[in-house]
Scaffold this active site. Structure first.
Site, short mmCIF file in Angstrom:
data_model
loop_
_atom_site.label_atom_id
_atom_site.label_comp_id
_atom_site.label_asym_id
_atom_site.label_seq_id
_atom_site.Cartn_x
_atom_site.Cartn_y
_atom_site.Cartn_z
N ARG A 1 6.66 5.19 0.40
CA ARG A 1 6.23 6.20 1.35
C ARG A 1 7.37 7.20 1.53
O ARG A 1 8.30 6.96 2.29
CB ARG A 1 5.88 5.52 2.69
CG ARG A 1 5.04 6.37 3.62
CD ARG A 1 4.93 5.70 4.99
NE ARG A 1 6.18 5.84 5.72
CZ ARG A 1 6.61 4.99 6.66
NH1 ARG A 1 5.91 3.92 6.96
NH2 ARG A 1 7.76 5.21 7.28
N HIS B 1 5.53 7.51 8.55
CA HIS B 1 4.22 6.84 8.62
C HIS B 1 3.13 7.85 8.99
O HIS B 1 2.10 7.95 8.33
CB HIS B 1 4.26 5.70 9.64
CG HIS B 1 2.91 5.18 10.01
ND1 HIS B 1 2.12 4.48 9.13
CD2 HIS B 1 2.20 5.27 11.16
CE1 HIS B 1 0.97 4.15 9.73
NE2 HIS B 1 1.00 4.63 10.95
N TYR C 1 14.64 3.84 11.30
CA TYR C 1 14.64 2.46 10.82
C TYR C 1 14.92 2.28 9.33
O TYR C 1 15.14 1.17 8.87
CB TYR C 1 13.30 1.78 11.18
CG TYR C 1 12.07 2.56 10.80
CD1 TYR C 1 11.59 2.55 9.49
CD2 TYR C 1 11.38 3.32 11.75
CE1 TYR C 1 10.46 3.26 9.14
CE2 TYR C 1 10.24 4.03 11.40
CZ TYR C 1 9.79 4.00 10.10
OH TYR C 1 8.67 4.72 9.75
#
Lengths: 325, 358
Positions: free
Chosen positions: B256, B260, B269
């Site tokens: 990715r 998100h 993160y």
């Protein structure tokens, strides 16, 4: 015309639907050779084959979810959840998808699904087998929730549910499966949806109930006759949507309302009926509305289930106090 | 003690990160026209995605789930499917949807908070985006059951993310489809992250493809940034399913490259350097390298393609922004075939207040 029990009437309606509509497919745990744990589907797999009457894997979520995919392809799945206490894994599918798909696709994908399940207690069943959880489903937009109280009504309502282009939850009172027989004609005639049924005319008080409780209410009404209390008894039959107008018409005549249900009181369907009569019919009332319901406790294991389920005595007391108020 | 069963998970790659062929290519891959069609669609996805993020940042789109980095999986799956197969997406597989005829404007309409975006003028039976994680999996198994009941040679294709494989519905659907030999192909898009949780914290399983083993179905891992391998693996799985060979679980390894959603900030993160390293493996560049090295593509054609994609995207933006506002009635109109009586009164109330809000 044959005299049938309620479970036999359900079997008859399912057979009629399978015979007359090639898109109807039955699915559920143990519904095939075994005919279902209550025998609602007895003999149907032998007659219509294993693709029309399917034994599902033991997973309620996948039963409800596969029904969504099958219905989107134009089949009319009639899914059985073995007991209502096992509905929880299927709620994601029922509430997030079945109930919403027509709306979220603006009518492109529609889901003619019936989810049948035994409802309520009183048959000395194991834990988790006696629940009355209709409120969980009635709260969700996009679902119809039905609960028949007689064999003939079960036959007609189930055919109506199967022919309805939208999802229908069909609650079958376990206590009534084999309680009484009634003449049921296999005429393929579907009952009307979205309406309640007058079981008994009376002048003093309107009593609204559904499912197994209707039989206890009728017995209480019979008892109260000797005390010159004349009960009007309404079988709600359609728990969502509720036929509020018929209830309000009755309350306008009697001036009193008692609601009886086996499910817990808190946020029960009875609360919705009471609130609506308070909103739209308060000036017809001569006494406070009363609910006679299951307690807001865990449904007890069977040694105590009859202390939980409203008894004829408890129902009669509730009606008497309301009439004498 | 002795072994009663043993299993093996295979990995397939046919075009490496540098654009060098790494195995025996299937028929379609020898046809430059087919490769170019897929490359054009991947590029359209990239341009569409970039614009969507920009639209959200400037207040013209709601929260949006980007697809950058995953185009080879999405387009490769779409190219392998038949038109009458049915797709059960999650919510970022635009490449598959566009390949199957969903419109750019429709996707923008949806993410702009409007159910009309799920109308799908092209693939009428494809399911809309599925937000509750993994709940689309049983739908795909159900459609596959319908194909079996009716004896149709069609397949259901369901997407799921790496995080979604932790859900019961994922396993339940694979298990049911395996038990009944249903024509279902499930594609796990393993992009490394379920919002902020990496795959290693999601499961102790070494691969996600091996989750097929417990369901008794075929499982394979593929380089999800390699459009040739993705399409090849999917074509084989779909052919097997169509011929009664049962379901397959395909794990596509990708990354990715975006957050998100536009409401997420992956810098909170993700370890330093991981994103930069992943950009070296991304799917468009390797395909372009191959095409240019073999004389099928040029910088001039690349510039023209980019301009064409931008024009398509700009037209789609104009189209969704020109859509008349949804009517208040529409939230009642599609609840049921026949609206129950009491809801009609609520509809009248909603209509009244909507008319007075200005």
């Amino acid at each position: 015309m044959a005299k049938l029990t309620l479970v036999e009437a359900i079997n008859l309606a399912l057979a009629h639907a399978l015979q007359n509509d090639p898109d109807v497919v039955l699915m559920g745990e143990d519904i095939g050779l075994n005919g279902g744990v209550f025998r609602a589907t007895a003999g149907l797999q032998q007659r219509f084959g294993a693709l029309r009457v399917q034994d599902s894997v033991l997973a309620e979520g996948v039963i409800a979810g596969m029904a969504v995919g099958m219905a989107a392809q134009g089949l009319k799945p009639v899914a059985e959840i073995q007991f209502m206490g096992f509905i929880y894994p299927a709620l994601d599918q029922i509430c997030n998808h079945m109930a919403r798909m027509r709306n979220r696709t603006r009518g492109r994908i529609t889901l003619p699904i019936v989810v049948r399940m035994p409802h309520g207690g009183g048959i000395h069943a194991p834990e988790h087998h006696s629940e009355s959880l209709e409120s969980l489903l009635c709260h969700h937009a996009g679902l119809r929730v039905l609960c028949p109280s007689t064999p003939a009504r079960a036959y007609g309502l189930l055919l109506a549910a199967i022919r309805n282009p939208d999802p229908v939850i069909f609650l079958e009172p376990t206590r009534l499966y084999r309680l009484a027989r009634q003449e049921v004609e296999d005429d393929g005639v579907a009952a009307d949806l979205d309406c309640c049924h007058l079981l008994r005319e009376g002048q003093d008080v309107t009593v609204v109930c559904w499912g197994a409780a209707t039989h206890d209410v009728l017995q209480a009404a019979h008892t109260l006759e000797r005390e010159s209390i004349d009960c009007e008894v309404i079988d709600l039959s359609s728990l969502s949507p509720i036929d509020h107008n018929s209830i309000l018409d009755s309350v306008a005549r009697t001036g009193r309302l008692v609601i009886v249900h086996e499910a817990a009181r808190n946020c029960g369907v009875g609360a919705e009926i009471a609130a609506t009569v308070a909103e739209r019919g308060l000036y017809h009332l001569h006494a406070p509305i009363r609910r006679v319901t299951g307690y807001d406790t865990v449904m007890p294991y069977f040694r105590l289930e009859h202390d939980y389920i409203p008894s004829v005595t408890r129902i009669a007391d509730g009606i008497r106090e309301t009439v004498q108020a | 003690m002795h072994s009663v069963a043993s299993f093996d998970i295979r990995y397939r790659q046919l075009l490496d990160a540098a654009g060098i062929p790494t195995g025996e290519w299937p028929g379609f891959a020898h046809d430059p026209a087919q490769l170019l069609a897929m490359y054009r669609m991947m590029t359209l996805c990239r341009v569409f995605d970039t614009k969507a993020i920009n639209l959200q940042r400037t207040g013209r789109l709601g929260t949006y789930a980007p697809c950058t980095g995953q185009e080879a999986t999405h387009v490769g799956v779409g190219a392998a499917m038949q038109a009458d197969d049915v797709l059960f997406p999650v919510y970022r597989e635009y490449g598959t949807q566009l390949w199957r005829g969903v419109t750019l404007a429709g996707i923008y309409t949806y993410w702009n908070g409007d159910e009309r975006g799920t109308w799908f003028d092209g693939p009428r039976q494809d399911f809309p985006w599925c937000v509750p994680i993994a709940s689309q999996m049983p739908h795909a198994a159900g459609a596959a059951m319908a194909f079996k009941v009716r004896g149709q040679a069609r397949c259901a294709v369901a997407y799921i993310g790496d995080g979604g494989t932790s859900q019961g519905a994922f396993y339940e659907a694979l298990n049911a489809a395996g038990a009944q030999a249903l024509p279902l192909v499930a594609v796990v898009v393993n992009n490394g992250w379920a919002i902020s949780v990496p795959v290693a914290e999601q499961t102790a399983a070494r691969t996600l493809a091996q989750k097929a083993i417990a369901a008794g179905i075929a499982g394979i891992q593929v380089d999800g940034n390699d459009i040739i391998a993705v399409r090849a693996v999917m074509e084989e799985a779909l052919a097997r399913a169509r011929n009664g060979g049962g379901p397959t679980l395909v794990e596509a390894l990708t990354y990715r490259l975006s957050d998100h959603t536009t409401a997420d900030d992956a810098t909170r993160y993700r370890p330093a350097g991981e994103l930069e390293a992943a950009w070296q493996r991304e799917p468009l560049l390797r395909t372009r390298h191959y095409l240019q090295a073999h004389g099928h593509w040029s910088d001039t054609q690349e510039a023209a393609l980019r301009a064409d994609c931008q024009a398509q995207v700009d037209a789609a933006v104009s189209a969704y922004q020109a859509l008349p506002a949804a009517s208040t009635d529409s939230m009642f109109e599609h609840l049921f075939a026949q609206l129950p009586h009491d809801l009609q009164a609520q509809q009248a109330s909603a209509r009244h207040y909507a008319a007075h809000k200005g």
